[in-house]
Design an enzyme around this catalytic site. Structure first.
Site, PDB file in Angstrom:
ATOM      1  N   HIS A   1       0.813  -1.217   0.000  1.00  7.41           N
ATOM      2  CA  HIS A   1       0.000   0.000   0.000  1.00  7.41           C
ATOM      3  C   HIS A   1       0.847   1.269   0.000  1.00  7.41           C
ATOM      4  O   HIS A   1       0.317   2.363  -0.232  1.00  7.41           O
ATOM      5  CB  HIS A   1      -0.922   0.025   1.219  1.00  7.41           C
ATOM      6  CG  HIS A   1      -1.978  -1.032   1.214  1.00  7.41           C
ATOM      7  ND1 HIS A   1      -2.873  -1.186   0.182  1.00  7.41           N
ATOM      8  CD2 HIS A   1      -2.279  -2.001   2.128  1.00  7.41           C
ATOM      9  CE1 HIS A   1      -3.687  -2.201   0.447  1.00  7.41           C
ATOM     10  NE2 HIS A   1      -3.337  -2.714   1.620  1.00  7.41           N
TER      11      HIS A   1
ATOM     12  N   ASP B   1      -2.797 -10.643  -2.250  1.00  7.59           N
ATOM     13  CA  ASP B   1      -3.348 -10.148  -0.993  1.00  7.59           C
ATOM     14  C   ASP B   1      -4.831  -9.830  -1.175  1.00  7.59           C
ATOM     15  O   ASP B   1      -5.276  -9.494  -2.279  1.00  7.59           O
ATOM     16  CB  ASP B   1      -2.586  -8.890  -0.581  1.00  7.59           C
ATOM     17  CG  ASP B   1      -2.857  -8.445   0.832  1.00  7.59           C
ATOM     18  OD1 ASP B   1      -2.032  -8.744   1.709  1.00  7.59           O
ATOM     19  OD2 ASP B   1      -3.906  -7.798   1.067  1.00  7.59           O
TER      20      ASP B   1
ATOM     21  N   HIS C   1      -6.309  -7.245  -0.227  1.00  7.14           N
ATOM     22  CA  HIS C   1      -6.453  -5.826  -0.505  1.00  7.14           C
ATOM     23  C   HIS C   1      -5.566  -5.422  -1.687  1.00  7.14           C
ATOM     24  O   HIS C   1      -4.424  -5.842  -1.780  1.00  7.14           O
ATOM     25  CB  HIS C   1      -6.076  -5.007   0.729  1.00  7.14           C
ATOM     26  CG  HIS C   1      -6.850  -5.398   1.952  1.00  7.14           C
ATOM     27  ND1 HIS C   1      -6.366  -6.306   2.872  1.00  7.14           N
ATOM     28  CD2 HIS C   1      -8.073  -5.028   2.382  1.00  7.14           C
ATOM     29  CE1 HIS C   1      -7.266  -6.466   3.835  1.00  7.14           C
ATOM     30  NE2 HIS C   1      -8.301  -5.710   3.561  1.00  7.14           N
TER      31      HIS C   1
ATOM     32  N   ASP D   1      -4.301 -12.985   3.764  1.00  6.40           N
ATOM     33  CA  ASP D   1      -5.548 -12.525   4.367  1.00  6.40           C
ATOM     34  C   ASP D   1      -6.754 -12.905   3.510  1.00  6.40           C
ATOM     35  O   ASP D   1      -7.888 -12.510   3.819  1.00  6.40           O
ATOM     36  CB  ASP D   1      -5.514 -11.015   4.616  1.00  6.40           C
ATOM     37  CG  ASP D   1      -4.977 -10.208   3.453  1.00  6.40           C
ATOM     38  OD1 ASP D   1      -4.619 -10.810   2.426  1.00  6.40           O
ATOM     39  OD2 ASP D   1      -4.886  -8.974   3.576  1.00  6.40           O
TER      40      ASP D   1
END
Length: 345
Positions: A160, A196, A198, A285
């Site tokens: 990120h 991931d 996200h 995740d």
């Protein structure tokens, strides 16, 4: 498979974070890496190595020097101003506000160099993130050598983090640092596959106008899932990078069959690109028991992912640890991927 382990990850040890408007116990904690390390040792997957210091120069190839300077001194400045506990941003330069002038105010600079209020800056954030990048560079060395494959165990995660901002628990973009270092070492084409939950908005943004790094991600639909403002299917790159960005956003709660179908679409695009190095931003995740995510993968699926990546047949593969917040399960899930990869190689 050799692992490079960032022993200094525990320097970043937040106690709380803001989540959906509430102050809650931190999800991104040192125990995440501790459980992975134990699982690696129990599985006897391979030698565990320490990184060496390559300095700031490789980080400055993808991050703005002013941003890195801020990270290095931010916590000390926070404390000098009388701040207690971890530091959080509280104001951001949204549309119509200027970002080209670095303010003198610490609070303003926290906002200038961040994207959310859920990423606490702690006494050891810089140290942990800096050595995570060094670990990624050491893993790259292994992958570019005779071993051809390596895994990097580090936290905080990285995908990120943009060229000049932190957020989503990320401060330095390890995948971007490794990809740029690979190009600087002479490779012509690098691919980053982000699995991931996200979307890796920072990684996408860093390479969005370039054709020498293809970024491909399958993730929760940004219409409802963090980071919300990037990761849509129509984001295909720009300028010379047009066609070198591929997103597969999936609805929360989607089936494992839908997830693997999206993976196949991305792998087909990667096969057309034929990268010399595949970097896997390995977030687990996507696990069905993850407390902040909404996919349904479990250990059999993680093993299948590893086998499928082995079958893809990239000349060299580097796994970098990203998310995974079901703390006690993360180690077994990571090992399932890596063992699946080794069994399929």
């Amino acid at each position: 498979m050799k692992t490079v382990y960032n022993e200094r990850h525990g320097q970043h040890a937040a106690t709380h974070e803001f989540f959906r408007g509430r102050l809650v116990p931190a999800f991104e904690v040192p125990a995440r890496a501790d459980y992975v390390l134990k699982a690696l040792q129990d599985a006897r997957l391979g030698e565990i190595l320490s990184p060496v210091d390559r300095g700031l120069a490789p980080l400055e190839r993808v991050h703005a020097p002013a941003y890195l300077r801020f990270l290095q001194g931010a916590f000390a400045e926070w404390r000098a101003l009388g701040g207690e506990g971890d530091a959080f941003p509280a104001v951001w330069p949204v549309r119509t506000l200027r970002t080209d002038v670095e303010p003198k105010s610490f609070a303003a600079r926290m906002g200038l160099y961040s994207m959310d209020s859920g990423t606490p800056l702690t006494a050891g954030s810089w140290d942990a993130a800096y050595w995570g990048a060094q670990a990624s560079l050491a893993g790259l060395d292994i992958a570019l050598g005779e071993e051809k494959t390596a895994y990097v165990l580090t936290r905080p995660p990285g995908h990120h983090a943009g060229a000049d901002f932190f957020g989503g628990y990320c401060f330095v973009n390890n995948a971007a640092v490794a990809a740029q270092a690979a190009l600087d070492a002479g490779l012509q084409k690098v691919a980053i596959l982000d699995v991931d939950y996200h979307h890796g908005n920072g990684t996408q943004a860093i390479f969005y106008e370039r054709a020498d790094v293809l970024y491909a991600s399958l993730h929760g639909d940004p219409q409802t899932e963090y980071p919300f403002f990037l990761g849509h299917a129509d984001e295909r790159g720009a300028g010379t990078g047009l066609g070198f960005n591929a997103n597969e956003p999936l609805p929360a709660g989607c089936s494992n069959e839908a997830w693997f179908a999206a993976l196949e679409r991305l792998l087909a695009r990667l096969a057309d690109y034929a990268p010399e190095l595949l970097i896997v931003s390995l977030g687990v995740d996507t696990y069905g028991g993850d407390p902040i995510s909404h996919f349904k993968l479990d250990r059999p699926e993680f093993a299948a992912l590893g086998r499928r990546l082995a079958a893809f047949g990239a000349p060299r593969t580097l796994f970098l640890q990203e998310g995974g917040y079901a703390t006690e399960a993360i180690g077994l899930n990571v090992v399932a991927v890596l063992q699946g990869f080794e069994s399929g190689s």
